[in-house]
Write an enzyme that holds these catalytic residues in place. Structure first.
Site, short mmCIF file in Angstrom:
data_model
loop_
_atom_site.label_atom_id
_atom_site.label_comp_id
_atom_site.label_asym_id
_atom_site.label_seq_id
_atom_site.Cartn_x
_atom_site.Cartn_y
_atom_site.Cartn_z
N THR A 25 2.68 -1.51 8.91
CA THR A 25 3.06 -2.46 9.96
C THR A 25 3.25 -3.87 9.41
O THR A 25 3.80 -4.72 10.11
CB THR A 25 1.96 -2.54 11.03
OG1 THR A 25 0.74 -2.96 10.37
CG2 THR A 25 1.75 -1.20 11.72
N GLY A 26 2.72 -4.14 8.24
CA GLY A 26 2.68 -5.51 7.71
C GLY A 26 1.48 -6.29 8.22
O GLY A 26 1.16 -7.35 7.71
N CYS A 64 3.28 -3.16 3.95
CA CYS A 64 2.45 -2.01 4.33
C CYS A 64 3.12 -1.34 5.53
O CYS A 64 4.30 -1.60 5.80
CB CYS A 64 0.99 -2.40 4.58
SG CYS A 64 0.67 -3.52 5.95
N ARG A 88 6.33 -34.20 10.67
CA ARG A 88 5.63 -33.50 11.76
C ARG A 88 5.22 -32.09 11.34
O ARG A 88 4.15 -31.61 11.72
CB ARG A 88 6.48 -33.46 13.02
CG ARG A 88 7.71 -32.58 12.95
CD ARG A 88 8.56 -32.71 14.21
NE ARG A 88 9.67 -31.77 14.25
CZ ARG A 88 10.78 -31.86 13.51
NH1 ARG A 88 10.91 -32.83 12.63
NH2 ARG A 88 11.75 -30.97 13.61
N HIS A 89 6.04 -31.45 10.52
CA HIS A 89 5.69 -30.10 10.07
C HIS A 89 4.53 -30.15 9.06
O HIS A 89 3.61 -29.35 9.11
CB HIS A 89 6.90 -29.39 9.48
CG HIS A 89 7.94 -29.08 10.50
ND1 HIS A 89 7.64 -28.52 11.72
CD2 HIS A 89 9.29 -29.28 10.51
CE1 HIS A 89 8.75 -28.38 12.43
NE2 HIS A 89 9.76 -28.84 11.72
N GLY A 118 -1.95 -5.41 8.46
CA GLY A 118 -3.17 -5.39 7.65
C GLY A 118 -3.07 -6.29 6.44
O GLY A 118 -3.99 -7.08 6.16
N MET A 119 -1.95 -6.21 5.74
CA MET A 119 -1.82 -7.02 4.52
C MET A 119 -1.69 -8.50 4.86
O MET A 119 -2.22 -9.35 4.14
CB MET A 119 -0.66 -6.53 3.66
CG MET A 119 -0.96 -5.16 3.04
SD MET A 119 0.23 -4.63 1.80
CE MET A 119 -0.54 -5.23 0.30
N ASP A 170 0.87 -1.17 0.00
CA ASP A 170 0.00 0.00 0.00
C ASP A 170 0.92 1.23 0.00
O ASP A 170 2.14 1.09 -0.19
CB ASP A 170 -0.99 -0.04 1.19
CG ASP A 170 -0.32 0.24 2.53
OD1 ASP A 170 0.92 0.28 2.59
OD2 ASP A 170 -1.06 0.42 3.52
N HIS A 171 0.34 2.39 0.22
CA HIS A 171 1.14 3.62 0.21
C HIS A 171 2.22 3.59 1.30
O HIS A 171 3.33 4.07 1.09
CB HIS A 171 0.24 4.85 0.39
CG HIS A 171 -0.68 4.75 1.56
ND1 HIS A 171 -1.80 3.92 1.55
CD2 HIS A 171 -0.67 5.31 2.79
CE1 HIS A 171 -2.41 4.01 2.71
NE2 HIS A 171 -1.74 4.85 3.49
N HIS A 181 9.36 -24.72 8.68
CA HIS A 181 8.30 -25.36 9.50
C HIS A 181 6.90 -25.14 8.93
O HIS A 181 6.06 -26.04 9.03
CB HIS A 181 8.31 -24.81 10.93
CG HIS A 181 9.54 -25.17 11.70
ND1 HIS A 181 9.62 -25.02 13.06
CD2 HIS A 181 10.73 -25.68 11.30
CE1 HIS A 181 10.82 -25.43 13.48
NE2 HIS A 181 11.51 -25.82 12.42
C1 RB5 Z 1 -2.17 2.53 6.26
O1 RB5 Z 1 -2.37 3.73 6.83
C2 RB5 Z 1 -1.76 1.51 7.30
O2 RB5 Z 1 -2.86 1.22 8.10
C3 RB5 Z 1 -1.24 0.28 6.61
O3 RB5 Z 1 -0.10 0.60 5.90
C4 RB5 Z 1 -0.89 -0.88 7.48
O4 RB5 Z 1 -0.03 -0.52 8.51
C5 RB5 Z 1 -2.03 -1.68 7.95
O5 RB5 Z 1 -1.91 -2.64 8.66
#
Ligand code: RB5
Length: 146
Positions: A66-67, A64, A132-133, A69-70, A7-8, A97
């Protein structure tokens, strides 16, 4: 062929990542977003995840802010095992694993050099194929149907 999406919030790190992959000769497709204009991360995560689930791409990398959301969005798509990564050991172990077929990075969380190392290790590590994995992965994937 790998799919890459952001995303942006992940756009700038994705640019660095693509330059790095080009240098390494890794084939990839960037499915957007193509600017820092505000957009909705689920749309890009979903498109990338469906491409991986359908076999169009071998693996996928999402970026994204934080990573989170995606990775959440990708893990809703049947067939996807997406790991949110911020350290190298987890990058190795999640391939060995969990046989993850997607990974996510948080551009606001993980610095560029570490992010590139995480991606290298994740791409270069094979699934262990230990019984197992595989058994545990099968249990997780069965939740898609139960
Ligand atoms: C976008 O503002 C922000 O929420 C996105 O990049 C991400 O961190 C979502 O989890």
């Amino acid at each position: 062929m790998i799919v890459i999406a952001s995303d942006h919030g992940g756009y700038a790190l994705k640019q660095e990542l693509m330059a790095h992959l080009k240098e390494k000769g890794v084939e990839f497709e960037d499915i957007g977003t193509y600017s820092e204009a505000s957009c909705n991360y689920p749309e890009y995560a979903e498109r990338a995840a469906r491409g991986v689930a359908e076999g169009k791409y071998e693996k996928g990398i999402l970026v994204c802010g934080t990573g989170i959301g995606m990775s959440l969005a990708a893990n809703k798509i049947p067939g996807i095992r997406c790991a949110l990564l911020s350290d190298v050991m987890s990058a190795r172990l999640t391939r060995e694993h969990n046989d993850t077929n997607m990974m996510a990075l948080g551009a606001a969380v993980t610095g560029e050099m570490l992010a590139l190392e995480i991606v290298d290790v994740w791409l270069d590590t094979e699934f262990s194929h230990a019984e197992r994995h595989q058994r545990r992965i099968d249990k997780v994937m069965a939740y898609e149907h139960d």
